[in-house]
Design a protein around this motif. Structure first.
Motif, PDB file in Angstrom:
ATOM      1  N   THR A 367       0.834  -1.209   0.000  1.00 38.23           N
ATOM      2  CA  THR A 367       0.000   0.000   0.000  1.00 38.23           C
ATOM      3  C   THR A 367       0.864   1.253   0.000  1.00 38.23           C
ATOM      4  N   ASP A 368       1.942   1.219   0.755  1.00 39.30           N
ATOM      5  CA  ASP A 368       2.814   2.386   0.834  1.00 39.30           C
ATOM      6  C   ASP A 368       3.552   2.609  -0.478  1.00 39.30           C
ATOM      7  N   VAL A 369       3.879   1.550  -1.208  1.00 38.02           N
ATOM      8  CA  VAL A 369       4.502   1.702  -2.523  1.00 38.02           C
ATOM      9  C   VAL A 369       3.508   2.349  -3.487  1.00 38.02           C
ATOM     10  N   ALA A 370       2.240   1.931  -3.409  1.00 40.85           N
ATOM     11  CA  ALA A 370       1.214   2.548  -4.256  1.00 40.85           C
ATOM     12  C   ALA A 370       1.034   4.016  -3.889  1.00 40.85           C
ATOM     13  N   ASP A 371       1.038   4.323  -2.588  1.00 38.54           N
ATOM     14  CA  ASP A 371       0.924   5.715  -2.148  1.00 38.54           C
ATOM     15  C   ASP A 371       2.118   6.540  -2.651  1.00 38.54           C
ATOM     16  N   TYR A 372       3.281   5.910  -2.689  1.00 37.50           N
ATOM     17  CA  TYR A 372       4.496   6.582  -3.195  1.00 37.50           C
ATOM     18  C   TYR A 372       4.257   7.081  -4.610  1.00 37.50           C
ATOM     19  N   SER A 405      15.149  -5.101  -7.021  1.00 39.60           N
ATOM     20  CA  SER A 405      16.120  -4.049  -7.314  1.00 39.60           C
ATOM     21  C   SER A 405      15.404  -2.814  -7.825  1.00 39.60           C
ATOM     22  N   LEU A 406      16.134  -1.690  -7.862  1.00 40.47           N
ATOM     23  CA  LEU A 406      15.546  -0.466  -8.381  1.00 40.47           C
ATOM     24  C   LEU A 406      15.134  -0.643  -9.836  1.00 40.47           C
ATOM     25  N   SER A 407      15.922  -1.412 -10.585  1.00 36.09           N
ATOM     26  CA  SER A 407      15.578  -1.650 -12.002  1.00 36.09           C
ATOM     27  C   SER A 407      14.274  -2.428 -12.125  1.00 36.09           C
ATOM     28  N   PHE A 416       9.471   5.571 -10.172  1.00 40.40           N
ATOM     29  CA  PHE A 416      10.243   5.073  -9.019  1.00 40.40           C
ATOM     30  C   PHE A 416      11.635   5.672  -9.022  1.00 40.40           C
ATOM     31  N   GLU A 417      12.089   6.079  -7.828  1.00 35.30           N
ATOM     32  CA  GLU A 417      13.440   6.590  -7.634  1.00 35.30           C
ATOM     33  C   GLU A 417      14.129   5.761  -6.548  1.00 35.30           C
ATOM     34  N   ALA A 418      15.404   6.111  -6.296  1.00 36.64           N
ATOM     35  CA  ALA A 418      16.183   5.341  -5.314  1.00 36.64           C
ATOM     36  C   ALA A 418      15.565   5.373  -3.926  1.00 36.64           C
ATOM     37  N   ASP A 419      14.781   6.423  -3.627  1.00 32.97           N
ATOM     38  CA  ASP A 419      14.205   6.533  -2.293  1.00 32.97           C
ATOM     39  C   ASP A 419      13.057   5.563  -2.048  1.00 32.97           C
ATOM     40  N   GLU A 422      13.041   3.456   1.081  1.00 33.83           N
ATOM     41  CA  GLU A 422      12.550   3.967   2.359  1.00 33.83           C
ATOM     42  C   GLU A 422      11.100   3.580   2.606  1.00 33.83           C
ATOM     43  N   GLN A 423      10.372   3.329   1.512  1.00 36.17           N
ATOM     44  CA  GLN A 423       8.973   2.956   1.643  1.00 36.17           C
ATOM     45  C   GLN A 423       8.801   1.489   2.016  1.00 36.17           C
ATOM     46  N   LEU A 424       9.885   0.746   2.010  1.00 34.19           N
ATOM     47  CA  LEU A 424       9.814  -0.691   2.283  1.00 34.19           C
ATOM     48  C   LEU A 424      10.226  -1.037   3.706  1.00 34.19           C
ATOM     49  N   ASP A 425      10.632  -0.045   4.480  1.00 34.62           N
ATOM     50  CA  ASP A 425      11.051  -0.271   5.861  1.00 34.62           C
ATOM     51  C   ASP A 425       9.820  -0.280   6.766  1.00 34.62           C
ATOM     52  N   LEU A 426       9.573  -1.410   7.453  1.00 32.44           N
ATOM     53  CA  LEU A 426       8.340  -1.560   8.220  1.00 32.44           C
ATOM     54  C   LEU A 426       8.194  -0.538   9.350  1.00 32.44           C
ATOM     55  N   PRO A 427       9.230  -0.296  10.158  1.00 32.60           N
ATOM     56  CA  PRO A 427       9.080   0.739  11.186  1.00 32.60           C
ATOM     57  C   PRO A 427       8.744   2.107  10.593  1.00 32.60           C
TER      58      PRO A 427
END
Length: 463
Positions: A367-372, A405-407, A416-419, A422-427
């Motif tokens: 969900t957070d990746v979609a929000d990104y 990977s980013l690719s 999608f960018e390198a950041d 950060e959206q994949l870190d659970l905390p």
């Protein structure tokens, strides 16, 4: 012969006496019955219906009966039919004609409903105290583990990560609502029906507000027909008990799941577990299972009283004798279940590593990746589809989103960018849920302030 046998030539036989007797159930109300009778006698003397001497003898006699019952030396006889006849009959045997004057201006109809209301008030106070203790146990666990991350579920599938403290407080609010329902049942019971007599009131100059004050009722019933036939307050109590048991059952189910090898989120104390007669390795959550199972009987108690009341004309009918057994059973079951659950919550051991390990599975950052992507301008529905493709890729590879990977990400969408990592870190995902009522530590801290306020408010209601 019974105290009401004047117009009868024969008594009932042994079987029908046992079948019709309520004494095995309503002797639970002995203290309430005696309190009601002492208040009634005091009022009769104050209004000049009986003499002060009679009232004094009645009061002393009832005090003696109460002492004997509490000492366990009072002998209940099924031939007395109910607690009212048992006490009045013994009182008259002890003090003579003064005891026979006690029933002046009242009926067993208003007597029994007075006793029942007093009993329910006592039940409600005890339930409210048990509820507060259970809620405090949940709060203590939440405070002890403020940053532990666990998987949140919908459809029993991994959904989004949440704080364990947030999960505990979800149950806190369930039980806080239960407290309100029990308090409402207490308020509904807090009305004095004494003086309504059989159904129409009485010709004696009774002071109903005096007996209300003596017995701790806040008001008197306005209609004598309704007073002796009303069991709504019992339905309120049993509804509150039923919802409480549903909430206890839901919590018990999670405890059972969390204590399995498959989850491993908690370990129950030995005091709240049992073993197997054949398998030495077993540690079974039997008491949580019992709470889950006992929910059915409490709901059944409510259904039983609903069916008793559904077709009754005014005013009193013998069917209503069936009103107390279910209420007493529901009260006892809920009290014991809350006490057991409180102990389990207080003593269970939490395993944060197992919770976090489980939270890493199931693509819970989706969900957070979609929000990104949505925050970068992509319509959310399109972002939803992009992340769905990424999840499918993970499923085929047997990996998680944070293994890509980013690719891999850019192959699906060039936004999608390198950041994205950060959206994949659970905390971090948990910390981002800052809306009121959300699961972030910041939001949970605000919620905890509300918890403390409601606990203080509800405790104050009990004095």
């Amino acid at each position: 012969m019974a105290l009401w046998s004047g117009r009868f030539e024969e008594g009932v036989d042994d079987f029908t006496q046992r079948f019709g007797a309520s004494l095995p159930v309503d002797k639970r109300m002995y203290a309430q019955d005696i309190a009601g009778s002492r208040a009634h006698a005091k009022m009769l003397a104050a209004t000049g219906v009986i003499s002060a001497q009679d009232a004094q003898e009645i009061d002393a006699g009832l005090a003696g009966v109460l002492a004997d019952i509490e000492a366990g030396t009072f002998v209940f006889d099924i031939n007395d039919e109910d607690i009212h006849m048992a006490i009045e009959g013994e009182l008259t045997r002890r003090i003579g004609s003064a005891g026979a004057r006690l029933h002046t201006g009242r009926s067993r109809n208003d007597q029994t409903i007075t006793d029942t209301r007093l009993l329910v008030k006592d039940f409600c106070v005890q339930l409210m105290r048990g509820n507060l203790a259970l809620r405090q146990a949940l709060v203590n666990q939440a405070k002890a583990h403020p940053e532990v991350v666990m998987p949140g579920y919908t459809h029993m599938q991994h959904a989004q990560p949440v704080l364990f403290a947030h999960h505990m407080l979800a149950y806190y609010w369930m039980f806080q609502r239960d407290f309100g329902r029990i308090a409402a049942a207490l308020q509904a019971a807090d009305v004095n029906p004494l003086g309504s007599a059989a159904l129409a009131g009485t010709t004696y100059p009774l002071d109903r507000r005096m007996t209300a004050q003596e017995l701790g009722f806040s008001q008197v019933t306005p209609n004598s027909l309704d007073a002796v036939s009303n069991r709504d307050f019992l339905l309120d109590l049993q509804y509150a008990c039923s919802v409480t048991m549903i909430h206890l059952s839901r919590l018990a189910e999670e405890i059972i799941l969390w204590s399995t090898q498959e989850f491993g989120f908690i370990t129950l104390s030995d005091s709240y577990s049992t073993g197997s007669s054949i398998m030495p390795q077993k540690k079974n959550p039997d008491f949580a299972e019992l709470i889950r199972g006992k929910s059915g009987r409490v709901v059944g108690d409510l259904m039983s009283l609903l069916m008793v009341m559904k077709g009754l004309p005014l005013a009193y009918n013998k069917d209503m004798q069936e009103d107390k057994e279910g209420a007493i059973d529901a009260f006892d079951t809920v009290c014991d279940s809350m006490r057991c659950m409180c102990g389990m919550i207080e003593t269970m051991q939490i395993h944060p590593d197992a919770m976090m390990e489980s939270a890493r599975k199931g693509h819970m950052a989706a969900t957070d990746v979609a929000d990104y992507l949505a925050k970068k301008g992509l319509p959310f529905r399109e972002a939803h589809a992009v992340v769905g493709h990424l999840v499918l890729l993970c499923e085929k590879r047997g990996c998680q989103l944070d293994d890509l990977s980013l690719s891999d990400f850019k192959a699906e969408c060039d936004l999608f960018e390198a950041d994205i990592t950060e959206q994949l870190d659970l905390p971090s995902i948990v910390r981002a849920r800052t809306t009121e009522g959300g699961t972030s530590p910041q939001a949970v801290a605000v919620q905890m302030q509300a918890v403390e306020e409601t606990m203080a408010h509800d405790a104050a209601l009990l004095g």
